[in-house]
Structures are given as structure tokens and as C-alpha cells.
Design a protein around this motif. Structure first.
Motif: not given
Length: 297
Positions: A111-112, A220-221, A243, A246, A249, A282
Motif C-alpha cells: 500500500g505504500r 504516516g505509519a 491496507v 495509502s 491518507a 488506507c
């Protein structure tokens, strides 16, 4: 110039700029392995860019939203108009002779994403009269600025029209604190959102130079940090589902923060809610989120 929905009524959120399309390509890894070609899943074209992300997430959270921007008289522009109509997002749109902005988003299996952005620079005078934009600002409970070139000459009028008690936010994305392009948006904002990717450990010092504005550094995360103060940590939220993508997001985080503040929540609680909204975003494929993206609370 064209509209979508009933423009002119009081809205919860006015988004200035940031509409476009995303070409989403799922890739085997980021960075891409060296090769002449890669076979990928179907490549999709959909509504995207930062203003769309904020507007669509805010609408899915139940806010009344109006977005003002330029779009090309091209298939990409029609795609954006159709998506806004489906989401019941009001729009005031001017024709962009250079065409609709677009991004190519490379998304890995986790998902990046990496985004390649084509801004389609605006040429000439602003597409909307300052008096018209000021009138819309006066009828909004919150104003969010995307960093669009056409908006720069209108920023003094936007700031002057902000009613007492109404906040103006902007997202500077991966600003390094030095690029002069971003400075006019900083100067009129009450709330500044920044990506921490390029800032690293310089976030606190940059936030200090922006005082007394509220500064939110998203990571982010890894969550987010709130300033003024010593960088109050906002922990990341668990998505709850796999996810998928992303992309958007950060825009969903901004929408959640705005929604929380409009409900009267203190900054830290609103930011924790925003982290949950971003995590939920996400788990969806694209920015056309379902109503009730995340319940209040």
C-alpha cells in the motif's frame, strides 16, 4: 465557469484548489526493480490530488463541502466532475485551458506509494474574482487551502474575509521550510499541516518559526506531532482491515482534523480522530469513500 450542486449556501468546509486525476499503477516493489518493463494489474484512472482527498473524506465524514478549482475540458475533467457528483460534493469550477492536473501513483503490495505530479501550471489572471471567493469564505465554517498557483493572488482577499472564530488551514506536504513558493500560504494560515518525510528532526525548529500557528507534522505509519509545545505525539491508528492504498491518507487526516475541530474537540483529541480517519482511508481503493468512513468519536 460551471457549478455542481447548490453553490452559495453555508458549508462546513470550503476547499480551495487541488482537484485532479490519479493514474494508479500497482507495482511489484518500491523502488521499482531495474527492468525494461513490468507486467502490472489493470492501470486505473480516478479522481485524485490533495483537494479532492480532503473534500471526499470530509464529505464521507458528514460535512457539507464546497470545492473551488479549475479543471480541463477533457476526459480527465469529466471524470472528476462525475466523482464529485456521486459524492454529493458541491463544486465551483473554471475551465483550465492547460487541462486537468494529474498524478501517476506507483503503489506497492503493502500500500505504500510514490507519486509523480503534473501540476498543469495556471497562466494568466486568477480564474475567480476575489469578491466571489471572499463571499464563499464568509459562508464557510472552515477554509482549507491547497497550494495551487492560481490561488496565490487571491490569498489576501481570502484572509481578510475569514470570519471571527473560523480557521484557515493549509497542507504544505513535503515542504522543506525553505521553498519560497509555499510562503504565501503559510502567511495566511492558522493551521499548517506538513509531511515529516523531508523534515526529519527539523520539525520542531521549523514549527517554532511558524508560531503562533498550529503546526501538525504527519509521519504516516508513525503517527503525527502537534505544535506549539514540545511536539505532542499522536500515535498511529490501526487500520482494522488490510491496507489497500495509502494514497490520500494525509488528506483524510486533514479532513478528520477539520471535522474534529468543527465539533469543538481539543486539538489533541481531534488529531487522534484524524489518525483513525487516515487509517480507515488506507483500507479503501481510491478516494471515493463510503458515507460514514469513520463514526464520530
Amino acid at each position: 465557469m460551471s457549478g455542481n450542486g447548490s453553490v452559495g449556501a453555508v458549508v462546513d468546509l470550503l476547499v480551495l484548489g487541488g482537484l485532479g486525476v490519479d493514474v494508479r499503477v500497482r507495482v511489484p516493489a518500491l523502488p521499482l526493480p531495474a527492468a525494461d518493463s513490468h507486467t502490472v494489474e489493470p492501470i486505473e484512472l480516478r479522481i485524485g490530488n490533495t483537494g479532492a482527498g480532503v473534500a471526499l473524506a470530509a464529505r464521507a465524514l458528514g460535512l457539507r463541502v464546497l470545492v473551488v478549482d479549475t479543471l480541463g475540458a477533457d476526459p480527465a475533467g469529466e471524470l472528476v466532475r462525475a466523482a464529485l457528483t456521486r459524492a454529493d460534493v458541491q463544486a465551483l469550477l473554471a475551465e483550465h485551458r492547460g487541462g486537468t492536473r494529474r498524478s501517476v501513483n506507483l503503489v506497492d503490495p503493502g500500500g505504500r506509494r510514490t507519486s509523480l505530479y503534473d501540476p498543469r501550471p495556471w497562466q494568466g489572471a486568477p480564474p475567480f474574482p476575489a469578491t466571489e471567493v471572499a463571499a464563499l469564505v464568509r459562508d464557510a465554517r472552515h477554509v482549507h487551502l491547497s497550494i495551487m498557483d492560481w490561488a496565490v493572488p487571491l490569498l489576501p482577499a481570502v484572509r481578510a474575509a475569514i470570519p471571527a472564530g473560523v480557521a484557515l488551514s493549509t497542507d504544505l506536504h513535503d515542504w522543506d521550510g525553505e521553498n519560497a513558493y509555499h510562503q504565501p500560504f503559510v502567511e495566511v494560515a492558522d493551521v499548517v499541516l506538513l509531511s515529516g518525510v523531508r523534515l526529519g528532526d527539523r520539525a520542531a525548529s521549523l514549527a517554532g518559526t511558524l508560531a503562533p500557528r498550529t503546526v501538525v507534522v504527519t509521519r504516516g505509519a508513525d503517527g503525527a506531532e502537534l505544535y506549539p509545545g514540545d511536539g505532542t505525539a499522536v500515535p498511529p491508528a490501526a487500520p482494522g482491515k488490510p491496507v489497500v492504498d495509502s494514497n490520500g491518507a494525509g488528506d483524510a487526516f486533514a479532513a478528520g482534523l477539520i471535522a474534529g475541530r468543527l465539533r469543538g474537540e481539543p486539538l489533541e483529541r481531534a488529531a487522534r480522530y484524524a489518525a483513525r480517519v487516515a487509517a480507515a482511508a488506507c483500507t479503501h481503493d481510491g478516494m471515493e469513500y463510503p458515507p460514514g468512513l469513520l463514526p464520530t468519536g
